[in-house]
Design an enzyme around this catalytic site. Structure first.
Site, PDB file in Angstrom:
ATOM      1  N   TRP A 185      24.248 -17.590  30.495  1.00 10.65           N
ATOM      2  CA  TRP A 185      24.713 -16.867  29.315  1.00 10.65           C
ATOM      3  C   TRP A 185      23.896 -15.583  29.223  1.00 10.65           C
ATOM      4  CZ3 TRP A 185      21.931 -15.264  24.960  1.00 10.65           C
ATOM      5  CH2 TRP A 185      22.721 -14.564  24.025  1.00 10.65           C
ATOM      6  N   GLU A 226      29.049 -19.020  30.483  1.00 11.05           N
ATOM      7  CA  GLU A 226      29.224 -19.240  29.035  1.00 11.05           C
ATOM      8  C   GLU A 226      29.670 -17.961  28.336  1.00 11.05           C
ATOM      9  OE1 GLU A 226      25.800 -20.895  27.085  1.00 11.05           O
ATOM     10  OE2 GLU A 226      26.770 -20.898  25.113  1.00 11.05           O
ATOM     11  N   LYS A 228      31.251 -15.722  24.967  1.00 11.96           N
ATOM     12  CA  LYS A 228      30.908 -15.628  23.552  1.00 11.96           C
ATOM     13  C   LYS A 228      31.838 -14.633  22.870  1.00 11.96           C
ATOM     14  CE  LYS A 228      26.734 -15.187  20.772  1.00 11.96           C
ATOM     15  NZ  LYS A 228      25.383 -15.728  20.701  1.00 11.96           N
ATOM     16  N   ASP A 259      30.950 -23.061  24.474  1.00  8.20           N
ATOM     17  CA  ASP A 259      30.067 -23.357  23.348  1.00  8.20           C
ATOM     18  C   ASP A 259      30.946 -23.402  22.100  1.00  8.20           C
ATOM     19  OD1 ASP A 259      28.386 -22.832  21.007  1.00  8.20           O
ATOM     20  OD2 ASP A 259      26.763 -22.474  22.440  1.00  8.20           O
ATOM     21  N   HIS A 262      31.292 -20.426  19.820  1.00 16.85           N
ATOM     22  CA  HIS A 262      31.567 -19.115  20.405  1.00 16.85           C
ATOM     23  C   HIS A 262      33.026 -18.690  20.371  1.00 16.85           C
ATOM     24  CE1 HIS A 262      27.604 -18.895  22.931  1.00 16.85           C
ATOM     25  NE2 HIS A 262      27.405 -19.166  21.665  1.00 16.85           N
ATOM     26  N   HIS A 286      28.982 -26.882  25.319  1.00 18.37           N
ATOM     27  CA  HIS A 286      27.791 -26.723  24.492  1.00 18.37           C
ATOM     28  C   HIS A 286      28.205 -27.200  23.111  1.00 18.37           C
ATOM     29  CE1 HIS A 286      24.672 -23.862  26.480  1.00 18.37           C
ATOM     30  NE2 HIS A 286      24.791 -25.016  27.089  1.00 18.37           N
ATOM     31  N   ASP A 294      28.376 -18.427  14.402  1.00 17.79           N
ATOM     32  CA  ASP A 294      27.733 -19.160  15.499  1.00 17.79           C
ATOM     33  C   ASP A 294      26.298 -19.505  15.101  1.00 17.79           C
ATOM     34  OD1 ASP A 294      27.072 -20.156  17.997  1.00 17.79           O
ATOM     35  OD2 ASP A 294      26.587 -18.179  18.806  1.00 17.79           O
ATOM     36  N   ASP A 296      24.623 -22.384  15.213  1.00 22.42           N
ATOM     37  CA  ASP A 296      23.899 -23.400  15.982  1.00 22.42           C
ATOM     38  C   ASP A 296      23.299 -24.503  15.124  1.00 22.42           C
ATOM     39  OD1 ASP A 296      24.049 -22.390  18.862  1.00 22.42           O
ATOM     40  OD2 ASP A 296      23.348 -20.610  17.799  1.00 22.42           O
ATOM     41  N   ASP A 326      23.966 -27.652  22.192  1.00 21.04           N
ATOM     42  CA  ASP A 326      23.240 -26.396  22.006  1.00 21.04           C
ATOM     43  C   ASP A 326      23.103 -26.160  20.507  1.00 21.04           C
ATOM     44  OD1 ASP A 326      22.058 -23.955  22.155  1.00 21.04           O
ATOM     45  OD2 ASP A 326      23.811 -22.868  22.888  1.00 21.04           O
TER      46      ASP A 326
END
Ligand code: RNT
Ligand code: ZN
Length: 419
Positions: A185, A226, A228, A259, A262, A286, A294, A296, A326
């Site tokens: 990423w 990855e 985004k 992810d 994302h 992820h 995003d 997390d 993640d």
């Protein structure tokens, strides 16, 4: 509740499920065999173990006491977390977590040797390792361009870094006799609208081609890209967008990492799985939880996660979808965060595994959509809790939410002593 009653409850649930054609003992064996990949970076808020630690590039919020201060503490915390999660798992490392012994080893100089201690620890603890190139938190990433930089010096530095990360991953894969998943990423993008969207993307394609020109055995390392949607400082333009990497992966026989934070908030990652796996051989998830963006957050059992689990099992993709997490949350006990995240993913997997699928499928084939809906709705109130509780007993881990006691005890015995 007494252990006997946990077992009795399971026996009733097993009977109920067998009436629906589901063998719960087999389901639990399947669940047991699924390894999740836990992000090492949750233990220390993505600080890493390089000698210069003031280059923190990721936005982690919270300052709950007890952050791991070095690799030894990260390993100690991971073992504590793993002791409260059923099954055997994987740990996802970032290149910035080598054992550098206080020496300055720049990212274009890292070697497999720097990850030997991780490998020894993992072998001893029956853990498998995955790997990530670290293309952020570094002076050469401060202009927000790495592999797609127009500056040849910067670009070559990051190409060298990612090539070394692939070599290290292959080394890890060979040493652990099991493939090491390598995720790439990069933060590359513009805060404001670019004049040209093409320029950096063509540079990125070229850098990736250079990186992958060296063939490595896929039995040891698998590369994932990855994408985004946007990031802090790359709101207007992300070089490595979904369309970019998907086209690249399909044309170069590489693989995607999706992810869950994302994408546009109403976009379903679950729905992408079948399309991607028709044209690429496997993918990496992820698993994350975006709250409004995003962010997390720690994964919990929510609709998105459940839908993702269902899509994996209904279409028989278990072997082709690698389940990594993640997330990073520094506002709560970090070990507890690992436990909730992992157990939530497992609960979502369990409830998907318990779905009495063949009946719904049969109704669909017959065009009986009411029948399909009835069976799929029935799946939502099955005794997942009783089966999960039994599973925890069987695996020798505390039931929900009683694992908290152990996390609290660890907090007072270990974490509270870290300044
Ligand atoms: C960043 C990506 C990436 C990182 C980790 C630390 O937006 O999600 O996967 O979170 O590599
Ligand atoms: Zn990610």
């Amino acid at each position: 509740m007494k252990k006997d009653n946990v077992i009795k409850q399971y026996e009733i649930a097993r009977e109920q499920m067998s009436e629906l054609g589901v063998d719960t003992d087999r389901v639990l064996d399947t669940l047991h065999a699924i390894r999740l990949s836990l992000p090492c970076w949750q233990a220390d808020d993505i600080h890493g173990s390089e000698s210069e630690q003031d280059l923190h590039g990721m936005k982690v919020t919270g300052d709950y006491p007890g952050r791991a201060r070095n690799n030894l503490e990260i390993r100690q915390d991971l073992l504590k977390a793993l002791s409260l999660i059923p099954g055997r798992h994987r740990i996802s490392l970032h290149a910035m977590y080598g054992d550098f012994n206080g020496k300055k080893v720049d990212r274009d100089r890292i070697e497999p040797e720097h990850f030997r201690q991780w490998l020894d620890w993992a072998a001893e603890s029956k853990i498998l390792l995955d790997f990530n190139a670290t293309c952020f938190s570094h002076p050469k990433a401060s202009a927000n361009f790495t592999l797609s930089s127009l500056d040849a010096g910067i670009r070559d530095f990051w190409i060298e870094h990612v090539q070394r990360c692939r070599d290290i991953s292959a080394h890890i894969g060979a040493a652990q006799s099991g493939v090491c998943l390598h995720d790439i990423w990069i933060p590359d993008g513009f805060k404001d609208s670019p004049y040209s969207c093409l320029e950096h993307r063509s540079v990125l394609a070229d850098s990736l081609d250079r990186i992958f020109s060296r063939e490595l055995p896929e039995s040891s390392v698998l590369d994932f890209l990855e994408s985004k949607l946007f990031g802090i400082g790359s709101e207007a333009y992300v070089v490595g967008s979904y369309d970019f990497y998907l086209s690249y992966a399909v044309s170069r026989k590489k693989r995607m990492c999706l992810d869950m934070g994302h994408f546009h908030p109403t976009e379903s990652v679950a729905d992408k799985i079948s399309s991607l796996l028709l044209f690429t051989d496997s993918l990496l998830l992820h698993i994350s939880r975006g709250v409004r963006w995003d962010s997390d957050h720690i994964p919990i059992v929510n609709q998105e996660l459940q839908e993702t689990a269902l899509r994996i099992f209904r279409d028989g993709f278990l072997k082709r979808v690698h389940l990594a997490m993640d997330f990073f949350d520094a506002s709560v006990n970090r070990i507890g965060a690992y436990v909730i995240a992992s157990r939530s993913v497992q609960k979502a997997l369990l409830s998907a595994l318990l779905e009495p699928g063949p009946e719904a499928k049969k109704h669909e084939a017959e065009g009986d959509y009411l029948g399909r809906l009835a069976w799929m709705e029935a799946a939502k109130t099955l005794p997942v809790g009783a089966i999960w509780d039994y599973y925890c007993e069987r695996e020798g881990v505390p039931r929900d939410p009683f694992w908290i006691r152990e996390v609290k005890a660890y907090e007072s015995a270990v974490l509270s002593r870290r300044q």
